[in-house]
Structures are given as structure tokens and as C-alpha cells.
Design a protein around this motif. Structure first.
Motif, mmCIF file in Angstrom:
data_model
loop_
_atom_site.group_PDB
_atom_site.id
_atom_site.type_symbol
_atom_site.label_atom_id
_atom_site.label_comp_id
_atom_site.label_asym_id
_atom_site.label_seq_id
_atom_site.Cartn_x
_atom_site.Cartn_y
_atom_site.Cartn_z
ATOM 1 N N THR A 195 67.196 49.216 -42.495
ATOM 2 C CA THR A 195 65.768 48.914 -42.556
ATOM 3 C C THR A 195 65.457 47.952 -43.688
ATOM 4 O O THR A 195 64.545 47.143 -43.590
ATOM 5 N N PRO B 279 64.843 45.038 -45.764
ATOM 6 C CA PRO B 279 64.837 43.625 -45.379
ATOM 7 C C PRO B 279 65.658 42.731 -46.311
ATOM 8 O O PRO B 279 66.181 41.707 -45.895
ATOM 9 N N SER B 280 65.800 43.146 -47.571
ATOM 10 C CA SER B 280 66.473 42.253 -48.508
ATOM 11 C C SER B 280 67.946 42.620 -48.703
ATOM 12 O O SER B 280 68.639 41.953 -49.447
ATOM 13 N N SER C 49 59.947 50.556 -47.110
ATOM 14 C CA SER C 49 60.483 50.702 -45.749
ATOM 15 C C SER C 49 61.534 51.794 -45.685
ATOM 16 O O SER C 49 61.568 52.592 -44.760
ATOM 17 N N CYS D 196 59.320 47.910 -51.239
ATOM 18 C CA CYS D 196 58.373 47.786 -50.116
ATOM 19 C C CYS D 196 58.141 49.102 -49.400
ATOM 20 O O CYS D 196 57.250 49.198 -48.567
ATOM 21 N N ASN E 262 62.648 45.226 -53.350
ATOM 22 C CA ASN E 262 61.253 44.780 -53.401
ATOM 23 C C ASN E 262 60.287 45.933 -53.634
ATOM 24 O O ASN E 262 59.103 45.704 -53.811
#
Lengths: 327, 658
Positions: free
Chosen positions: B633, B635-636, B591, B589, B587
Motif C-alpha cells: 500500500t 506509495p513511496s 495508508s 500518509c 510521508n
């Protein structure tokens, strides 16, 4: 509220007309008078169906992930709580801030149609909020309710009336801040014995039909491909009914959004089975506050969330177990 | 489908006495993919390795599981053996049935069952293993030594003598460290300055050594062979290129109230000062907290008197950025603060001093010019009590649990020197044990007792009271089983030593580990004593544990050899077990980037699918250390670790729970 909508429509038409934005993200009336739905408007004519009333609860931030991939700038109307999600999505590089014109709109809490129905309001076609009372217009006449009784859960535990981010604000009647303790529900669960708590959640999660509405509406659940949809992950939704899916899906989801969840409450609002999903997220928020200091996701776009940051002040693992972490 | 061979080691009786190895071998044959199993007395021996090699060749094995000791011991051995007959080394996995099973269990039934479970988990993993190929990275041929005491100096000289560039970063204005404050050194009693200053000069004049004094390492990034350090050079307010070290500025400075650090605060220095006569580099430094010019804007006497025009009140902090192949930690120690140890009344009585203060009182460059005078009234003390283990070997929160190691010897030294120079002085030493292992150490201590008549009293001191200039020392004599009260003129406390306060932040910066006492942890307490567990970071001197000078110098040279061994390589083999991002799932993101302790993750905008430009994570494989923080960490689930994929770990867990 009518006055606010007038200003919103006027300003949106103006910005469209000047070419500053080429579309507007707002709400329009759905199939019924109470299911205000996110919508994209691209012309002044279309904008006449823009609505903003006590049923305009949906958080529009998440729609900007797709909208900002398109050409040109989008205008979006955000309520105070929606701005937290917006900031969080900016932080995660999911929205291009340059391609959004944010107009913050005032909000004094949105009405829960299920609350109205359970209090006898049948055939609701509209709603009016006069500050103290909520008047539901029904096919059979008007009904009056105390506002606190019929607000959505997320509004009863409102984070505040301030917008965290905006380019312009539309506030006709400044709304008074009211104190509330959003952790009361979590405290009640914490007070249970582990067995009672397990029974509570099993009872709640057994109701889940895996419609995925909570995930799809959640602004933190913005993965391109969710692990639960990824066949290679080994946990993708399985056809065979198993208790793992029911019991763990929501728990895993809560952990995935931990530290990123702004507590916007959309999960609970959209759940067709009335599962109080926000309690899972709030439990994690409460614990993180206790362990790493107060933190509210979405207040800004650059601070580090407690779970992706390490500081010397972080609690030692033994503190977590002292507080019951390993029980 | 893999063809896996499982090899169970007896480790003599280490494993075989507690684990039924035959049963494990038999159970292995029922696991998916396993085509062969064998047990042997010593799998790590030549013949044990041959057994594995032959099985790989004859059975056409594609994967190997060795059930033996910890992978820290022999993983490399078995991987090399496999590689020698054409199998990718990363197709070999170890099931640790020694440390995790036989050594910690007694019941054969239970231990065997657990050994079977661990074997099963390893087989499940190997079934999903893929061949991995290690990359190469270049080695920067320059070393960084953090700390310029005797440890850092010796390490730097040895590395430089081998032909490599070294930078010493010292936070104080001069190198020399604690040793420069010592008067004489045990057990030969040579003068500390006489043996240290030649080393300091050698370091300063060595063409391969650069001394970056009055500076601190601010941050370190990178990895073994290729570190980048940001070094913060504090302003001296003196131009280093111009200053001649003549000392006129220090003489003329009208501010005289600052405590002289070199003399442990027992006299004062100017706001501009040269730490001591043999300081290296011999440059003046201005302390802006004491300087009248900095405080009021008026004065500037030093500036007017400096013939070299070196004073520069406008000097700013500087940042030096440099690349290094190896880093040596030599951050040293300090005596502990004695405020918490109230029974000795250190903060109340001027004549209760620490051993390091005594060193200064006995040194010719000290506050008394080398004449032993007590601080309160500058009189010669006639009765001196030494107290050992002050703050060492204690269980209270203000104590250190460990033995500081050097105090027994330097107390013997002090008492002997005093008796030699001032025979009219009576000397008492309170001790718990006298610990003198070391070459010529016990002889030295016995000389103090037998030849110099020092009174050693086995017991501790419970209270010290000031009674009109006399210090009444209440102690116990455990051998006589009686209370002892001594009216002393001077009390000297052998304060425990602790790592320098910077040790913790240096360890964090280098991702090197420290123990509960903030001493750096070595990679192996016996076999890798000068390496930290972090590749490319080495340990020298007391930062790793209490040591005297001979030990420190020996360890410093040992660390240098390790550094030279590393710098002599042109390239290093990277760890192939690194993270990688599945761009279709990523993503962008951020993280993973936030939790990466090595700064290995950056972002690129990429056309992931046709027309779909996205921000996705990119792992620098040379920087990644394979810690896996990013994978948990993400998320996907886009981030995965080669050799330890989420699927492999789930397969292991499933196998264990089966």
C-alpha cells in the motif's frame, strides 16, 4: 472576473493587515499573458500583481505541503476542483489545516491556451470570459470563441461548482452546474480490443520525455521521495532508454495514486507532449466505482478510500475477472 | 558475497521420480553465490541434516537453500539444523520442489526445468537475506472461550483445572447450548440434562471460571499471548447481584405472547423469564421487545413483586475489556431454516416438525410435559415418518453439500424411544445411507431395526401433502423399486446443521479462516485439528465441523490442552519477519495504518533530519504478523517487510524470468 479579483485583493490585504495570515498563495502572470503561475505574496504591495482570470488554472493545493511547514498561517485561494485535492492532502496528513485560511473562489472553467493557438489565436496577451463566449486579446486584435471549444479538458469534465472546504467564499456570479460524462473517453478505450488499446497507449506513452511534470504537479504525488527517484527501489529512472520506463512509468504512477486521485486533471494540463494522462486515472476511478460503489476522493477528510478499506460488500475477485479483469 | 549451499532432497521417490535431482544440483553450482550443492535421499532425516550441518561448518556457508517439500513441513527443521551450527536460521530458504513440482507434473524434462527455476529464485533471495533476530513477548495467563455450549464448557473446565483463569462469553442468557435442549443422548440414552447440568454447575462454581452470559465479543485486537477483547454485555434489566432466580417475576408477567426459545417456539414465555429450570446463571432476563413497561411505560408488575428488588428498567449495555493469552472459538451450530425446502411443507404443516422440536416434545420440561402429542391437535400420533438428510448432502442452493453426521444416530434414538414408550406407534425412517461409525453406534442402530421394529426405507421423500389431518408422505423405496405412500400423523425432519450465524463475524474479528460452509478451518486437517491457522486461536466443537457430543467433548479437551500448553509459557518468541518503515522515505500518509489488519501501525512525530519534524509510521513489532499489506500500500516504498523485502521478491521474480 475583474470584480472577483478586486474582492480577492481587498480581502487578502485585510487579512494580511490584521495579521491573521502572513502570506497569500495565489496566481501571478508568468512570462506570457497566458501562463498564470502560482505565487506567494507577503505584502499588500506585492498583492497588486495577484491575478485571477480564465488562465488561472494551476491547482494551488499542493503548494501548501511546504507552505504549512513554515511559521504562521497562509491564505490560499482555491477553485472548487482544487478543494478536493486540499481535502485529500488533509486526509493524508500532508497539510496542517490549522495553518491555512481557505478562500474559495468562483470558477466557470479555465481556458486552454493550446486550444486557442490551434484555433488560430497568435500572440495571446489576455483573455476575457463573458459567460457565453471567450474573447482572446492578441497582439493582432481580439478573437472570439465558443467557450466549450476552448476550455481545458479538466473543465469540460468539471466535477461541480461547489467548494468542498473553505473558510470564506468569494462568489459574485453563481455559476450554473452543468452535467457532463467524464467517462466518455474511458468508455471509448474500453470498447477497443486489447490490441487496439495497447497500440493506443503505446503510441501515447512513446511521446513521453520523462520531464516528470505530471508527477511534480500532481497533488496525490506528494511522496517525500518518489520511488522513481529512489536508487534503492530498483525502478529509479534509468539513463538507458528502455521501453519499460516509457510504458510503465505512467501506469505505475496511476496505480500509486489510485483511490487518492481526485481527477483534478493537472497531469494532462501540464503535459508538454499532450498525452491524455487523465484517461489512465479515470479508468481506475471508473473501475473502482463499479466494484466498490461511487467514490470521489477529496469530498471529505475522514472517509476511507475503497482500496484501503475492506467491507463485507466488497466484490469477490471472480466478479472482477467476470468483468474482464484478468484478460 | 554470500557463500550458499544448495541441498536437493529426493524425498524418496516423491521428488526424485519426477525431478532429475542431479541436474538440479549441477545447475545450482552455476548460480551466483553458490559454492556447494548436494542431493540426498531424505534431507529431513538425521543424516540429511548432518550433511547440511557439515557443509555449513566445512564450507563456511553463509546461506542455505533446501529444495524439498513445502516450507510448512520442514522449514523449521532445516532452520534449527542451521542454527545448531551457528548460522542464523533466517539465512535458510526452502524451494518447494515437491508440492509445486514433482506432485503436479509428470514430464521429467519440464519438472526438472521448473525445479531449477525455483532453486534459482531461492538462491537469488538468499543472496539478499539478512540475519534476523526474533523478539520475545509476554503471555497473558487467561483464556477466552467464545460460546457456552458443551464444547465451551468442557474447554473452560479443563483450562481452569490446569490452573488458568477462563472467561466464557455466551450470547444467550444461560450457558448449556443445544445440548440443554436435548432429551436423551445416544448411544447410551442417558438424559442430557442429567449429564450436562453437573458440568454447567461445575463451570459456574469453579473459582477460575467467569461466565459472562448474555454478552457478545465485540472486537478483538492484539496477537497470540496478548489479545484484548471488548465484550458487550447486553442489559438484562435485572440486577445480577440481587436476583435470586425465584421466578416470581416470570409467573406474574402479564405479557405471555413471546415464543419460548428453549422449547423451539412451541409454547410461550413471559417478557421476563428464566430460560429453563437448570439455567446457569439462574437469573431472570427481560425481553424489552415484549415487555409492556418498555412498550407503553405502564405495568412494572415484576418490579412490584420482586422481593429482592432486582428489576432495573434503567440498566444499560456494559463494555468489559479484558486481556487474554488464548481464544477458543466454540460458537456451535443451528439447524438450517427449512423454508427453502418446499417439498416437505414444513412451514405449511404444524405436524411437520424438526428433530430438535421432537426433542422438546419428548422432554419432561417441554411444552407437552414429555407426552408425545402432535402440535396441531395435541393428539397422540400413531404413524410417524422420519426423513433423514433434510438439507444435507444436497446440491441445490438451499441444501448443504456436507453430511451433518449426527442425524442418523439421533433418528435411530428417536424412533427407538418412541417405539419403547408408545408401542402402538408405527415408525418409518426414510434414509439415503445409514452412517453409524463410532463406538457402539451400529449396534445401536441395529437395535432400532431388529429389536424395536422400526421400518427403515432406503429412499427420499418427494412430497408431503396435508389431507384432512393426515400427512400423506410420497416417497420412494429404492430397494423395492416402488413408490411408497404413507398416511402419517407426524413427520419429523432431520434438518441439516450449519454453523451459528455469528461464526462469520467471529472469524473476521479473529482473522481466523472459515470454509465455504462457514465452518472454521483448522490449521491442518489431520495434524492440527483444534488450532485455527491464526496463532493463539483454537477451535472447539461444531464450529469446526459437524460432531456428536462425545466427539465435541473430546475436541473441547484437546483444544484446552493446546491452550494450557500456550499459557504455561511465560514468553513467546515473536516472528522476526515484521514490517518496518524507512523514516527517510515515509510521508506519514496513513495508508499503511488503514490496511493493517492487526492495528500494528501508529504514527509518531519525529525529527527525521535535523530540524525536520515529521509524522512517520511506527510499527509495533510485537503486534505485526508480517502479512505485508502495508508494504504494497505504501506509495513511496518506505514500508518493507523483513525477510520478504521488496528487493528480495523482485530478485526472485527476476530469477524466475531470467
Amino acid at each position: 472576473m475583474k470584480k472577483v479579483l478586486d474582492i480577492m485583493q481587498k480581502r487578502a490585504k485585510q487579512l494580511l493587515g490584521e495579521g491573521i495570515v502572513n502570506r497569500v498563495i495565489g496566481w501571478k502572470t508568468g512570462e506570457f499573458g497566458y501562463d498564470q503561475t502560482p505565487a506567494v505574496f507577503t505584502s499588500a504591495a506585492e498583492l497588486s500583481s495577484l491575478v485571477y482570470d480564465s488562465f488561472s488554472a494551476p491547482n494551488l493545493s499542493k503548494y501548501l505541503i511546504e507552505e504549512t511547514k513554515k511559521e504562521g498561517k497562509a491564505l490560499v485561494f482555491l477553485k472548487p476542483c482544487d478543494t478536493y485535492s486540499f481535502n485529500q492532502l488533509i486526509k493524508e496528513h500532508r497539510i496542517d489545516r490549522e495553518k491555512v485560511f481557505v478562500i474559495g473562489v468562483e470558477c466557470s472553467g479555465k481556458v486552454d491556451i493550446n486550444s486557442l493557438k490551434s484555433r488560430g489565436a497568435v500572440g495571446v496577451i489576455g483573455v476575457e470570459d463573458n459567460g457565453e463566449k471567450v474573447i482572446a486579446h492578441t497582439l493582432y486584435g481580439d478573437m472570439e470563441f465558443a467557450k466549450d471549444d476552448v476550455l481545458l479538458e479538466k473543465c469540460r469534465s468539471c466535477k461541480g461548482k461547489q467548494h468542498m472546504v473553505f473558510d470564506e467564499l468569494i462568489i459574485v456570479n453563481p455559476v450554473k452546474e452543468e452535467k457532463n460524462d467524464r467517462f466518455i473517453g474511458v468508455d471509448a478505450l474500453d470498447a477497443m480490443t486489447p490490441d487496439e488499446r495497447f497500440e493506443f497507449w503505446r503510441g501515447q506513452l512513446l511521446k513521453c520525455i520523462r520531464c516528470n511534470a505530471c508527477r511534480n504537479v500532481c497533488p496525490a504525488c506528494s511522496c517525500i521521495k518518489c520511488v522513481f527517484d529512489n536508487q534503492n527501489s530498483g525502478v529509479a529512472s534509468k539513463a538507458s532508454p528502455d521501453t519499460f520506463e516509457e510504458q510503465m512509468y505512467h501506469v505505475i504512477r496511476a496505480f500509486h495514486v489510485a483511490g487518492r486521485c481526485t481527477d483534478c486533471g493537472e497531469c494532462t494540463r501540464v503535459c508538454p507532449q499532450d498525452i491524455p494522462l487523465h484517461l489512465l486515472n479515470r479508468k481506475l476511478i471508473k473501475d473502482m466505482n463499479a466494484f466498490y460503489g461511487e467514490y470521489q476522493a477529496g469530498t471529505d477528510t475522514d472517509s476511507r478510500a475503497p482500496l484501503t478499506n475492506y467491507t463485507k460488500e466488497d466484490v469477490e475477485p471472480n466478479v472482477i475477472s467476470d468483468k474482464g479483469g484478468d484478460k | 558475497m554470500q557463500k550458499i549451499g544448495v541441498f536437493i532432497c529426493w524425498c524418496g521417490s516423491n521428488i526424485a521420480a519426477t525431478v532429475d535431482v542431479k541436474r538440479v544440483a549441477e545447475a545450482a553450482l552455476h548460480e551466483p553465490g553458490v559454492v556447494y550443492s548436494a542431493d540426498y535421499q531424505y534431507m529431513c532425516s538425521e543424516s540429511g541434516q548432518t550433511l547440511i550441518k557439515n557443509a555449513i561448518k566445512e564450507k563456511g556457508l553463509t546461506g542455505v537453500v533446501v529444495c524439498s517439500c513445502s516450507p510448512r513441513m520442514h522449514e523449521a527443521t532445516f532452520r534449527k539444523a542451521a542454527e545448531s551450527c551457528g548460522l542464523n536460521p533466517y539465512m535458510v530458504e526452502i524451494a518447494n520442489i515437491r508440492e509445486h513440482v514433482s506432485w503436479i507434473h509428470k514430464d521429467i524434462e519440464e519438472a526438472t526445468e521448473k525445479a531449477v527455476i525455483l532453486m534459482r529464485a531461492a538462491v537469488a533471495k538468499v543472496n539478499l537475506n539478512q540475519s534476523l533476530t526474533a523478539g520475545k513477548s509476554d503471555v497473558v495467563k487467561r483464556a477466552l472461550v467464545i460460546g457456552g455450549g458443551i464444547a465451551g464448557i468442557q474447554t473452560a473446565i479443563d483450562i481452569a483445572d490446569a490452573g488458568y483463569e477462563v472467561d466464557i462469553v455466551e450470547k444467550k442468557p444461560t450457558i448449556g447450548g443445544k445440548m440443554s435442549q436435548l432429551d436423551k443422548t445416544f448411544p447410551t440414552l442417558d438424559c442430557a440434562a442429567c449429564i450436562l447440568t453437573p458440568k454447567m454447575v461445575e463451570a459456574a462454581s469453579h473459582e477460575k471460571i467467569r461466565i459472562i452470559s448474555y454478552s457478545e465479543v465485540e472486537s478483538v485486537s492484539g496477537f497470540v499471548g496478548n489479545f484484548t477483547a471488548r465484550i458487550k454485555k447486553k442489559p438484562r434489566y435485572v440486577n445480577e447481584a440481587l436476583c435470586t432466580g425465584c421466578g416470581i417475576c416470570a409467573e406474574k408477567c402479564p405479557s405471555r405472547k413471546s415464543k419460548n426459545e428453549f422449547n423451539e417456539g412451541m409454547d410461550t414465555r413471559g417478557a421476563v423469564y428464566i430460560p429453563f429450570a437448570q439455567a446457569v446463571p439462574k437469573l431472570a432476563v427481560i425481553d424489552p421487545t415484549a415487555c409492556i413497561k418498555f412498550k407503553t411505560g405502564k405495568c412494572g408488575l415484576c418490579e412490584r413483586n420482586c422481593t429482592a428488588k432486582a428489576i432495573d428498567f434503567n440498566q444499560k449495555e456494559q463494555i468489559i475489556e479484558e486481556k487474554y493469552g488464548a481464544i477458543v472459538v466454540a460458537t456451535g451450530f443451528n439447524p438450517i431454516k427449512l423454508d427453502g425446502l418446499e417439498e416437505y411443507g414444513y412451514s405449511q404443516n404444524a405436524d411437520v416438525i424438526t428433530s430438535l422440536e421432537l426433542e422438546r416434545l419428548m422432554n419432561a420440561a417441554g411444552p407437552t410435559g414429555g407426552v408425545l402429542l402432535r402440535p396441531s391437535d395435541r393428539q397422540h400420533p400413531h404413524k410417524i415418518v422420519f426423513v433423514q438428510c433434510v438439507g444435507s448432502r444436497g446440491l441445490r442452493p438451499c441444501d448443504k453439500p456436507y453430511c451433518s453426521k449426527i442425524c442418523c444416530m439421533y433418528t435411530a434414538k428417536h424412533s427407538m424411544l418412541i417405539r419403547e414408550k408408545y408401542p402402538d406407534t408405527e415408525v418409518y425412517v426414510f434414509y439415503i445411507d445409514v452412517r453409524t461409525p463410532g463406538k457402539n453406534f451400529d449396534e445401536f442402530y441395529r437395535r432400532a431395526v431388529e429389536q424395536y421394529g422400526v421400518h427403515y426405507v432406503k429412499g427420499q421423500v418427494g412430497k408431503i401433502v396435508n389431507d384432512g389431518g393426515k400427512l400423506i408422505v410420497h416417497g420412494s423405496d429404492l430397494l423395492m423399486n416402488e413408490q411408497v405412500i404413507i398416511d402419517a400423523d407426524l413427520v419429523v425432519l432431520a434438518a441439516a446443521i450449519e454453523p451459528d450465524p455469528t461464526a462469520k463475524s467471529v472469524a473476521t474479528m479473529l482473522t481466523a479462516s472459515i470454509d465455504t460452509n462457514n465452518f472454521f478451518t483448522e490449521a491442518h486437517p489431520k495434524l492440527r485439528p483444534v488450532e485455527s491457522p491464526t496463532a493463539g486461536v483454537f477451535l472447539s466443537g461444531v464450529c469446526q465441523g459437524p460432531k456428536d457430543i462425545p466427539e465435541t467433548v473430546a475436541q473441547a479437551s484437546a483444544a484446552a490442552v493446546k491452550v494450557v500448553g500456550l499459557l504455561s509459557k511465560d514468553q513467546l518468541t515473536c516472528n522476526p519477519c515484521v514490517a518496518g518503515s524507512n523514516e527517510l522515505l515515509c510521508n506519514g500518509c496513513s495508508s499503511c495504518e488503514k490496511v493493517c489488519p492487526y492495528g500494528a501501525i501508529s504514527y509518531i512525530t519525529k525529527e527525521v533530519r535535523r530540524g525536520d519534524f515529521r509524522r512517520v509510521a511506527f510499527v509495533n513489532e510485537a503486534v505485526c504478523q508480517g502479512c505485508g499489506a502495508c508494504t504494497v500500500t505504501c506509495p513511496s516504498g518506505a514500508m518493507d517487510l523483513k525477510g520478504f523485502t521488496n528487493k528480495q521478491i523482485m530478485a526472485e521474480v527476476d530469477a524466475i524470468c531470467k
